[in-house]
Motif scaffolding. Structure first.
Motif, PDB file in Angstrom:
ATOM      1  N   HIS A  75       0.816  -1.217   0.000  1.00  0.00           N
ATOM      2  CA  HIS A  75       0.000   0.000   0.000  1.00  0.00           C
ATOM      3  C   HIS A  75       0.850   1.266   0.000  1.00  0.00           C
ATOM      4  O   HIS A  75       0.552   2.221  -0.717  1.00  0.00           O
ATOM      5  CB  HIS A  75      -0.938   0.013   1.214  1.00  0.00           C
ATOM      6  CG  HIS A  75      -2.023  -1.019   1.150  1.00  0.00           C
ATOM      7  ND1 HIS A  75      -2.922  -1.219   2.167  1.00  0.00           N
ATOM      8  CD2 HIS A  75      -2.350  -1.917   0.184  1.00  0.00           C
ATOM      9  CE1 HIS A  75      -3.763  -2.185   1.839  1.00  0.00           C
ATOM     10  NE2 HIS A  75      -3.421  -2.636   0.637  1.00  0.00           N
ATOM     11  N   LEU A  76       1.897   1.276   0.826  1.00  0.00           N
ATOM     12  CA  LEU A  76       2.706   2.485   0.946  1.00  0.00           C
ATOM     13  C   LEU A  76       3.257   2.934  -0.399  1.00  0.00           C
ATOM     14  O   LEU A  76       3.048   4.076  -0.814  1.00  0.00           O
ATOM     15  CB  LEU A  76       3.850   2.268   1.936  1.00  0.00           C
ATOM     16  CG  LEU A  76       4.886   3.399   1.990  1.00  0.00           C
ATOM     17  CD1 LEU A  76       4.264   4.690   2.480  1.00  0.00           C
ATOM     18  CD2 LEU A  76       6.079   2.999   2.859  1.00  0.00           C
ATOM     19  N   GLU A  77       3.986   2.054  -1.093  1.00  0.00           N
ATOM     20  CA  GLU A  77       4.638   2.469  -2.338  1.00  0.00           C
ATOM     21  C   GLU A  77       3.617   2.894  -3.388  1.00  0.00           C
ATOM     22  O   GLU A  77       3.846   3.830  -4.164  1.00  0.00           O
ATOM     23  CB  GLU A  77       5.523   1.351  -2.884  1.00  0.00           C
ATOM     24  CG  GLU A  77       4.790   0.114  -3.364  1.00  0.00           C
ATOM     25  CD  GLU A  77       5.714  -0.920  -3.988  1.00  0.00           C
ATOM     26  OE1 GLU A  77       5.563  -1.180  -5.192  1.00  0.00           O
ATOM     27  OE2 GLU A  77       6.565  -1.477  -3.273  1.00  0.00           O
ATOM     28  N   ALA A 100       4.540   3.865  10.930  1.00  0.00           N
ATOM     29  CA  ALA A 100       5.413   4.729  10.127  1.00  0.00           C
ATOM     30  C   ALA A 100       4.929   4.794   8.686  1.00  0.00           C
ATOM     31  O   ALA A 100       4.922   5.869   8.062  1.00  0.00           O
ATOM     32  CB  ALA A 100       6.853   4.223  10.189  1.00  0.00           C
ATOM     33  N   ASP A 101       4.500   3.656   8.132  1.00  0.00           N
ATOM     34  CA  ASP A 101       3.987   3.647   6.757  1.00  0.00           C
ATOM     35  C   ASP A 101       2.681   4.427   6.662  1.00  0.00           C
ATOM     36  O   ASP A 101       2.446   5.149   5.682  1.00  0.00           O
ATOM     37  CB  ASP A 101       3.771   2.214   6.281  1.00  0.00           C
ATOM     38  CG  ASP A 101       5.071   1.520   5.891  1.00  0.00           C
ATOM     39  OD1 ASP A 101       6.140   2.142   6.039  1.00  0.00           O
ATOM     40  OD2 ASP A 101       5.014   0.361   5.439  1.00  0.00           O
ATOM     41  N   CYS A 102       1.808   4.285   7.650  1.00  0.00           N
ATOM     42  CA  CYS A 102       0.570   5.074   7.664  1.00  0.00           C
ATOM     43  C   CYS A 102       0.892   6.564   7.593  1.00  0.00           C
ATOM     44  O   CYS A 102       0.295   7.318   6.808  1.00  0.00           O
ATOM     45  CB  CYS A 102      -0.235   4.794   8.934  1.00  0.00           C
ATOM     46  SG  CYS A 102      -0.972   3.152   9.056  1.00  0.00           S
ATOM     47  N   ASP A 103       1.840   6.986   8.416  1.00  0.00           N
ATOM     48  CA  ASP A 103       2.180   8.413   8.469  1.00  0.00           C
ATOM     49  C   ASP A 103       2.824   8.899   7.178  1.00  0.00           C
ATOM     50  O   ASP A 103       2.587  10.033   6.737  1.00  0.00           O
ATOM     51  CB  ASP A 103       3.090   8.690   9.663  1.00  0.00           C
ATOM     52  CG  ASP A 103       2.359   8.546  10.994  1.00  0.00           C
ATOM     53  OD1 ASP A 103       1.112   8.651  10.995  1.00  0.00           O
ATOM     54  OD2 ASP A 103       3.023   8.334  12.022  1.00  0.00           O
ATOM     55  N   ARG A 104       3.628   8.054   6.542  1.00  0.00           N
ATOM     56  CA  ARG A 104       4.224   8.433   5.263  1.00  0.00           C
ATOM     57  C   ARG A 104       3.154   8.585   4.185  1.00  0.00           C
ATOM     58  O   ARG A 104       3.224   9.487   3.343  1.00  0.00           O
ATOM     59  CB  ARG A 104       5.270   7.399   4.834  1.00  0.00           C
ATOM     60  CG  ARG A 104       6.560   7.443   5.654  1.00  0.00           C
ATOM     61  CD  ARG A 104       7.548   6.401   5.179  1.00  0.00           C
ATOM     62  NE  ARG A 104       7.967   6.634   3.807  1.00  0.00           N
ATOM     63  CZ  ARG A 104       8.682   5.757   3.093  1.00  0.00           C
ATOM     64  NH1 ARG A 104       9.024   4.590   3.626  1.00  0.00           N
ATOM     65  NH2 ARG A 104       9.031   6.047   1.852  1.00  0.00           N
ATOM     66  N   HIS A 301      -8.860   7.371  12.205  1.00  0.00           N
ATOM     67  CA  HIS A 301      -9.514   6.153  12.681  1.00  0.00           C
ATOM     68  C   HIS A 301      -8.850   4.920  12.071  1.00  0.00           C
ATOM     69  O   HIS A 301      -8.553   3.944  12.780  1.00  0.00           O
ATOM     70  CB  HIS A 301     -11.001   6.191  12.320  1.00  0.00           C
ATOM     71  CG  HIS A 301     -11.745   4.929  12.629  1.00  0.00           C
ATOM     72  ND1 HIS A 301     -12.182   4.605  13.903  1.00  0.00           N
ATOM     73  CD2 HIS A 301     -12.129   3.891  11.840  1.00  0.00           C
ATOM     74  CE1 HIS A 301     -12.802   3.432  13.871  1.00  0.00           C
ATOM     75  NE2 HIS A 301     -12.776   2.982  12.639  1.00  0.00           N
ATOM     76  N   ALA A 302      -8.610   4.958  10.769  1.00  0.00           N
ATOM     77  CA  ALA A 302      -7.973   3.826  10.092  1.00  0.00           C
ATOM     78  C   ALA A 302      -6.564   3.590  10.620  1.00  0.00           C
ATOM     79  O   ALA A 302      -6.143   2.441  10.805  1.00  0.00           O
ATOM     80  CB  ALA A 302      -7.946   4.076   8.583  1.00  0.00           C
ATOM     81  N   ARG A 303      -5.839   4.653  10.871  1.00  0.00           N
ATOM     82  CA  ARG A 303      -4.486   4.552  11.434  1.00  0.00           C
ATOM     83  C   ARG A 303      -4.545   3.938  12.827  1.00  0.00           C
ATOM     84  O   ARG A 303      -3.699   3.111  13.189  1.00  0.00           O
ATOM     85  CB  ARG A 303      -3.859   5.947  11.484  1.00  0.00           C
ATOM     86  CG  ARG A 303      -2.463   6.012  12.088  1.00  0.00           C
ATOM     87  CD  ARG A 303      -2.057   7.476  12.285  1.00  0.00           C
ATOM     88  NE  ARG A 303      -0.699   7.613  12.771  1.00  0.00           N
ATOM     89  CZ  ARG A 303      -0.341   7.518  14.056  1.00  0.00           C
ATOM     90  NH1 ARG A 303      -1.244   7.246  14.978  1.00  0.00           N
ATOM     91  NH2 ARG A 303       0.923   7.693  14.406  1.00  0.00           N
ATOM     92  N   ALA A 330       4.542   8.443  16.227  1.00  0.00           N
ATOM     93  CA  ALA A 330       4.689   7.078  15.726  1.00  0.00           C
ATOM     94  C   ALA A 330       5.746   6.283  16.484  1.00  0.00           C
ATOM     95  O   ALA A 330       5.751   5.068  16.452  1.00  0.00           O
ATOM     96  CB  ALA A 330       5.041   7.093  14.237  1.00  0.00           C
ATOM     97  N   THR A 331       6.647   6.968  17.208  1.00  0.00           N
ATOM     98  CA  THR A 331       7.695   6.245  17.918  1.00  0.00           C
ATOM     99  C   THR A 331       7.294   5.931  19.356  1.00  0.00           C
ATOM    100  O   THR A 331       8.040   5.297  20.084  1.00  0.00           O
ATOM    101  CB  THR A 331       8.995   7.079  17.943  1.00  0.00           C
ATOM    102  OG1 THR A 331       8.766   8.265  18.703  1.00  0.00           O
ATOM    103  CG2 THR A 331       9.437   7.440  16.551  1.00  0.00           C
TER     104      THR A 331
END
Length: 341
Positions: A75-77, A100-104, A301-303, A330-331
């Motif tokens: 999904h991310l890329e 981290a991928d959600c935030d990116r 919500h999804a995150r 995120a950390t």
């Protein structure tokens, strides 16, 4: 006219394609899959072009928006590439496999000025909408407790191989099926998760969890129990909402039933087209967002659902409860309690 593309011609691609055909200002323009035959099956009823490379589709198909229906770790890329091409994105749940991928993904779409919507289909299924309406009416009072039980199948050969890869799927039954349970339980419960405990089982010799249980307390004090069981004797998909003045049982198999004052009434009876209707309403919501509206399901919500699944894995591994921080850092999304009070 919104020219729409689909990446991934898997199980739900036909629902997306048929939904696009029902919306007057949407045209399914292209379908992409590494399997040409699968892409053709989805594209041909609607005269859409077929691609084997999503980047070529982004360059050549003249799209305005794309639905991403691929293995979770991809999904991310794909979201980032869509944002780079100025395309609005509807991506299937789970949003990603890491916070981290959600935030990116969020950052890429914000910077590109494109919409990012996550396909949390539970919010659009007719039986769930019927339950939402009852809860919103206030007739049953406050939600106090929720029990969510869903069966699935994680035996070898029961689903595509990528579902059994932790790297590609992000986990097993809890990331996949449990994500649906968390979605609707948090939604009906009315608050984010404050703390949780969890356990998982690895049966059938597969490398991801096949079963799992999560006990959650929402930030408003609502208690939620979620169980996901593989290869059960009966097929079950029920969320039971316990309120001050009654209960709601919600299931795609049995519909939506309300019990109050010793009497039960049915507020939704299952219909053959319920799943297709859910995907139609979801795509309609996406189109509304492209017109400047607000999505029914927020990205936050999804995150949060991804955050809770990952915290559940942490709790199951450590054997200790987890408290989720309110911060979106995120950390620092979870703190393991060293001892139970």
């Amino acid at each position: 006219m919104i020219r729409l593309g689909i990446i991934g011609a898997g199980a739900v691609a036909h629902f997306h394609a048929a939904s696009a055909a029902r919306i007057s200002n949407v045209e399914l323009a292209a379908v992409c899959d590494l399997r040409d035959e699968a892409a053709q099956r989805v594209a041909s009823p609607w005269g859409a072009s077929v691609y084997g490379d999503y980047r070529a589709m982004f360059r050549e198909a003249g799209l305005h928006a794309v639905i991403i229906n691929t293995p979770h770790a991809l999904h991310l890329e794909m979201v980032v590439a869509a944002a780079d091409h100025g395309l609005h994105v509807l991506v299937e749940k789970p949003m990603a496999t890491t916070i981290a991928d959600c935030d990116r993904m969020i950052r890429a779409c914000d910077e590109a000025g494109v919409a990012l919507v996550i396909g949390q289909i539970q919010h659009f299924l007719p039986e769930k909408l019927a339950a939402e309406e009852v809860l919103a009416s206030g007739e049953l009072g406050r939600v106090l407790m929720i029990r969510d039980y869903r069966t699935t199948d994680y035996r070898p050969g029961s689903r595509p191989d990528w579902f059994f890869s932790e790297a590609m799927a992000g986990g097993g039954a809890l990331m996949n099926i449990g994500g649906h349970c968390l979605d609707r339980s948090i939604w009906f419960g009315g608050a984010a998760v404050g703390s949780l405990n969890a356990s998982t089982l690895n049966r059938f010799g597969v490398p991801v969890e096949t079963d799992g249980a999560i006990a959650l307390t929402l930030r408003n004090g609502v208690h939620v129990s979620i169980s996901v069981v593989s290869d059960a004797a009966q097929r079950v998909d029920e969320v039971l909402v316990v309120c001050e003045h009654g209960t709601i049982s919600c299931s795609p198999h049995n519909g939506t039933l309300v019990r109050s004052n010793g009497a039960t009434r049915t507020v939704w009876e299952p219909q053959p087209e319920d799943i297709q209707q859910g995907f139609f309403l979801q795509l309609q919501d996406f189109v509304t967002v492209l017109d400047g509206g607000t999505p029914k399901v927020s990205v936050d919500h999804a995150r949060h659902i991804v955050e809770v699944v990952l915290a559940s894995y942490e709790a199951a591994t450590s054997g200790n409860p987890v408290v989720l921080n309110a911060s979106r850092d995120a950390t620092n999304t979870a703190r393991i309690l060293s001892e139970v009070p």
